[in-house]
Scaffold this active site. Structure first.
Site, mmCIF file in Angstrom:
data_model
loop_
_atom_site.group_PDB
_atom_site.id
_atom_site.type_symbol
_atom_site.label_atom_id
_atom_site.label_comp_id
_atom_site.label_asym_id
_atom_site.label_seq_id
_atom_site.Cartn_x
_atom_site.Cartn_y
_atom_site.Cartn_z
ATOM 1 N N PHE A 1 77.366 55.118 64.272
ATOM 2 C CA PHE A 1 77.583 55.829 65.392
ATOM 3 C C PHE A 1 75.795 54.280 65.098
ATOM 4 O O PHE A 1 74.982 54.695 64.534
ATOM 5 C CB PHE A 1 76.455 56.925 65.635
ATOM 6 C CG PHE A 1 76.157 56.806 66.897
ATOM 7 C CD1 PHE A 1 76.485 56.994 67.969
ATOM 8 C CD2 PHE A 1 74.757 57.741 66.697
ATOM 9 C CE1 PHE A 1 75.943 57.124 68.812
ATOM 10 C CE2 PHE A 1 73.903 57.556 67.469
ATOM 11 C CZ PHE A 1 74.855 57.624 69.072
ATOM 12 N N SER B 1 62.524 49.306 65.869
ATOM 13 C CA SER B 1 61.975 49.006 66.788
ATOM 14 C C SER B 1 61.959 50.285 67.929
ATOM 15 O O SER B 1 60.965 50.592 68.746
ATOM 16 C CB SER B 1 61.085 48.128 67.479
ATOM 17 O OG SER B 1 61.736 47.782 68.343
ATOM 18 N N ILE C 1 71.406 53.094 59.394
ATOM 19 C CA ILE C 1 73.474 52.973 60.234
ATOM 20 C C ILE C 1 74.184 54.130 58.958
ATOM 21 O O ILE C 1 74.247 53.325 57.880
ATOM 22 C CB ILE C 1 73.548 52.114 60.629
ATOM 23 C CG1 ILE C 1 72.815 51.189 62.075
ATOM 24 C CG2 ILE C 1 75.274 52.205 61.272
ATOM 25 C CD1 ILE C 1 72.489 52.066 62.720
ATOM 26 N N PHE D 1 67.342 63.684 61.346
ATOM 27 C CA PHE D 1 68.491 63.169 62.157
ATOM 28 C C PHE D 1 68.426 63.865 62.764
ATOM 29 O O PHE D 1 68.256 64.503 63.655
ATOM 30 C CB PHE D 1 69.315 63.929 60.671
ATOM 31 C CG PHE D 1 70.232 63.055 59.440
ATOM 32 C CD1 PHE D 1 70.147 61.331 60.037
ATOM 33 C CD2 PHE D 1 70.866 63.003 59.426
ATOM 34 C CE1 PHE D 1 70.541 60.647 58.776
ATOM 35 C CE2 PHE D 1 71.656 63.008 58.310
ATOM 36 C CZ PHE D 1 71.057 61.717 57.860
ATOM 37 N N GLU D 2 68.959 62.462 64.697
ATOM 38 C CA GLU D 2 69.741 63.219 65.632
ATOM 39 C C GLU D 2 68.519 63.376 66.593
ATOM 40 O O GLU D 2 68.673 64.270 67.092
ATOM 41 C CB GLU D 2 70.824 63.207 64.995
ATOM 42 C CG GLU D 2 72.302 63.563 65.123
ATOM 43 C CD GLU D 2 73.060 64.171 64.996
ATOM 44 O OE1 GLU D 2 73.121 64.842 65.865
ATOM 45 O OE2 GLU D 2 73.820 64.159 63.855
ATOM 46 N N GLY D 3 67.100 62.724 66.294
ATOM 47 C CA GLY D 3 66.113 63.099 67.064
ATOM 48 C C GLY D 3 65.300 64.167 65.961
ATOM 49 O O GLY D 3 65.807 64.890 65.489
ATOM 50 N N ASN E 1 62.427 66.583 64.616
ATOM 51 C CA ASN E 1 62.493 68.132 65.467
ATOM 52 C C ASN E 1 60.660 68.420 66.277
ATOM 53 O O ASN E 1 61.027 68.547 66.998
ATOM 54 C CB ASN E 1 62.541 68.824 63.923
ATOM 55 C CG ASN E 1 63.072 68.843 63.300
ATOM 56 O OD1 ASN E 1 64.542 68.893 63.627
ATOM 57 N ND2 ASN E 1 63.214 70.129 62.657
ATOM 58 N N GLN F 1 50.595 67.018 73.528
ATOM 59 C CA GLN F 1 51.370 67.491 72.462
ATOM 60 C C GLN F 1 51.335 68.775 71.974
ATOM 61 O O GLN F 1 52.247 69.167 71.504
ATOM 62 C CB GLN F 1 51.653 66.492 71.744
ATOM 63 C CG GLN F 1 52.308 65.594 72.524
ATOM 64 C CD GLN F 1 52.110 63.398 72.524
ATOM 65 O OE1 GLN F 1 52.418 63.686 70.791
ATOM 66 N NE2 GLN F 1 53.072 62.590 73.236
#
Length: 626
Positions: A190, A196, A226, A435-437, A439, A535
């Site tokens: 993926f 950037s 990757i 990973f994958e965003g 936290n 935030q």
């Protein structure tokens, strides 16, 4: 009643761009009737539990009873498939050795292929096992508990590597590519992240344009970090493409491509990582790579949606893999505590160690509950689960970090040595908070998505206030709801769903939902468009949402345990009581902090300190010996 609605006239909301200002209402009585326009601003309804708590609603139909989607035969099939791997782990597989070589031994790789683990969810007609999400979750939990490097290797291949084909691929694409991918002969990756553009996936620079003859796309750009990048044959790649809008204007939009390794596709050397070293990680480079039109995944310009749905769909697998790691860590910790003697007593006899073991087990129980709740929702056809998936990923990754770190602490110096494998666990689980965003980004995603949904509902009232005489029904209903909420009468009733032994916890959950929605409204009215810059407050709000979801999932699972009289019902009851109690304490603390003048002052102080330090490029305080 009018006073209870008046603050809504201060709202400045535009849902097309999160919480941007519109014209403030000035003369309510002079507003013209426009029922057609009011109807157009109706907010699309969602069945997501997390999304609806931002409006004070408790949509729990999909969460009770706790999902059970596997038959006994389907469950036994997974246990049977994973049995060879479990035997290998117990007798031959050496995770430390695999980490040193940064690759699987050929016999272990072949075992994974023979088990079918490269195509768990690929339909059988395309050469896969044809498993549903819950079966995949169970297999990940069983087979990946020993080494998260294996989990990342397999997950990068199928959870995200070729998941785009399963979700959006044409039948021709599936027939052409899935058979080789399902057997593991072909490996997928993926390719979204760029130097950037990490969490900001919309900021990618890789670009694909049509060739002069219009027969194919030409891709240029680079990707980084990757997984499987150096060994994959196929890549799901995201790149900017020129797209003509309905107005005729040309704009860049992201498109997803399924790219085969070939001319113009190269990779850098394997990156040396802190953990998950078994997973091959490289940079990727695309130099005038030709891609046929048939290799577009989904539609041109819809790549961002493809990417987000792939990531949302794959997050439950991370939870299950981490659940397996946590289980292994707790087994190591309890075995050591029962065997090790200190100061004349077993470690297990000390209350400090007992508290650690209890907390570790409760975190595992909650993580496991979230994992199979999420996979069950997906298997039951629920589509709106993105916030639940984000919360589950955040919780699981942080819970696993706590559990393996405390395991190392219980083992003491022994845990710090490589031989026990615990220090490897500590290093391996760390990446899952990234990973994958990350936290942090996922928490902001939860908070802002929920607030946008709540803001849309408030916006309906705001528009209605422009013509109160024509919208008395809506205004009266909202005013009544606020009055009832202010005196604690508007809490959702969960008593028919939760087992009677947990009715007190269900009532606390309901009150927390009401208090949460009140806090959301307070933030919307106070900060309007500027809330996206707060935030710290958004993170606290997301933490409260996370704990509300924790209570819901645990109450659903323990209700199942009580109703079915499962053998572990006693320990589940004990854990669920404390989990709910401590979650409530955290919810109360986080919601109070949103209005605390002292904490808000401290927040501003933190920002000012950080600005000074950042401007200086490092610490500013002088050394005590100066």
């Amino acid at each position: 009643m009018y006073k209870s609605i008046r603050p809504l006239t201060k709202l400045r909301l535009n849902l097309d761009n999160i919480l941007l200002p519109t014209q403030t209402i000035r003369h309510v009585s002079q507003a013209k009737v426009d029922t057609e326009r009011l109807e157009k601003i109706k907010v699309p309804e969602s069945n997501s539990f997390v999304q609806n708590i931002f409006t004070g609603e408790a949509k729990v139909a999909n969460f009770f009873p706790y999902p059970k989607v596997l038959s006994e035969d389907e469950l036994q099939f997974i246990e049977m498939v994973s049995e060879p791997a479990l035997k290998i782990h117990a007798t031959e597989y050496d995770a430390t050795k695999a980490e040193e070589t940064e690759q699987l031994e050929p016999k272990h790789l072949q075992l994974l292929k023979d088990m079918g683990t490269f195509g768990i969810q690929v339909p059988q007609e395309h050469g896969g096992m044809g498993c549903n999400n819950t079966q995949y979750a169970r297999l990940a939990e069983l087979a990946c508990g020993e080494d998260l490097g294996i989990s990342v290797f397999l997950g990068a291949h199928q959870s995200i590597g070729y998941k785009g084909l399963l979700l959006y691929g044409s039948e021709e694409q599936k027939q052409k590519y899935l058979p080789g991918l399902a057997t593991g002969e072909d490996i997928a990756a993926f390719a979204l992240t760029e130097p950037s553009a990490g969490s900001d996936a919309s900021g990618i620079k890789s670009r694909a344009v049509l060739s002069e003859d219009g027969k194919h796309w030409i891709l240029n750009g680079s990707k980084t970090y990757i997984s499987n990048g150096g060994i994959a044959k196929y890549f799901t790649v995201f790149a900017q493409t020129p797209v003509k809008t309905s107005s005729g204007e040309i704009k860049d939009k992201v498109t997803a491509f399924f790219v085969q390794r070939g001319p113009g596709v190269t990779n850098g050397p394997p990156m040396h990582k802190m953990g998950i070293k078994l997973s091959n990680t490289t940079e990727l480079y695309f130099d005038n790579v030709k891609i046929s039109h048939e290799n577009v995944i989904g539609n041109v310009g819809e790549g961002f949606k493809v990417a987000m749905n792939i990531l949302n769909n794959g997050r439950y697998g991370m939870c299950c893999a981490l659940s397996g790691t946590m289980k292994k860590a707790i087994e190591i910790a309890t075995a050591h505590a029962n065997q090790r003697t200190q100061f004349g007593n077993k470690l297990a006899s000390y209350s400090g160690i007992q508290e650690k073991i209890a907390r570790m087990s409760m975190l595992h129980y909650t993580t496991q509950s979230m994992a199979y709740m999420l996979s069950g929702l997906m298997d039951n056809g629920v589509k709106d689960y993105q916030l639940e998936a984000a919360i589950s990923k955040c919780f699981a990754s942080e819970a696993a970090s706590y559990v393996v770190d405390e395991t190392l602490q219980i083992l003491g110096g022994m845990g710090y040595m490589r031989e026990t494998g615990v220090e490897k666990m500590v290093r391996d689980v760390r990446i899952f908070r990234i990973f994958e965003g990350t936290n942090e980004i996922l928490r902001l995603f939860v908070a802002l998505t929920g607030m946008q949904y709540a803001g849309g509902h408030l916006k309906e009232i705001q528009r209605a206030m422009k013509n109160p005489m024509a919208n008395l029904g809506m205004i009266f209903e909202e005013g009544t709801r606020r009055i009832r909420r202010s005196v604690g009468l508007d809490a959702p009733d969960l008593s028919d769903l939760v087992h009677s032994e947990f009715h007190p916890e269900a009532q606390v959950l309901a009150k927390n939902i009401v208090a949460f929605s009140s806090a959301v409204e307070h933030l919307l009215i106070k900060y309007t468009r500027d809330i996206i810059h707060e935030q710290i407050l958004l993170t606290r709000l997301a933490n409260a949402a996370m704990d509300i979801y924790v209570m819901l999932v645990v109450l659903s699972r323990v209700t199942r345990a009580l109703n079915n009289k499962v053998p572990s019902v006693d320990i589940e009851k004990k854990m669920a009581k404390i989990i709910c109690s401590e979650a409530h304490i955290r919810i109360d603390r986080n919601l109070r902090s949103l209005r605390s003048s002292e904490l808000l002052r401290n927040d501003e102080g933190h920002r000012e300190i950080a600005k000074d330090i950042l401007a200086n490029g490092g610490i500013l305080h002088s050394h005590p010996l100066d």
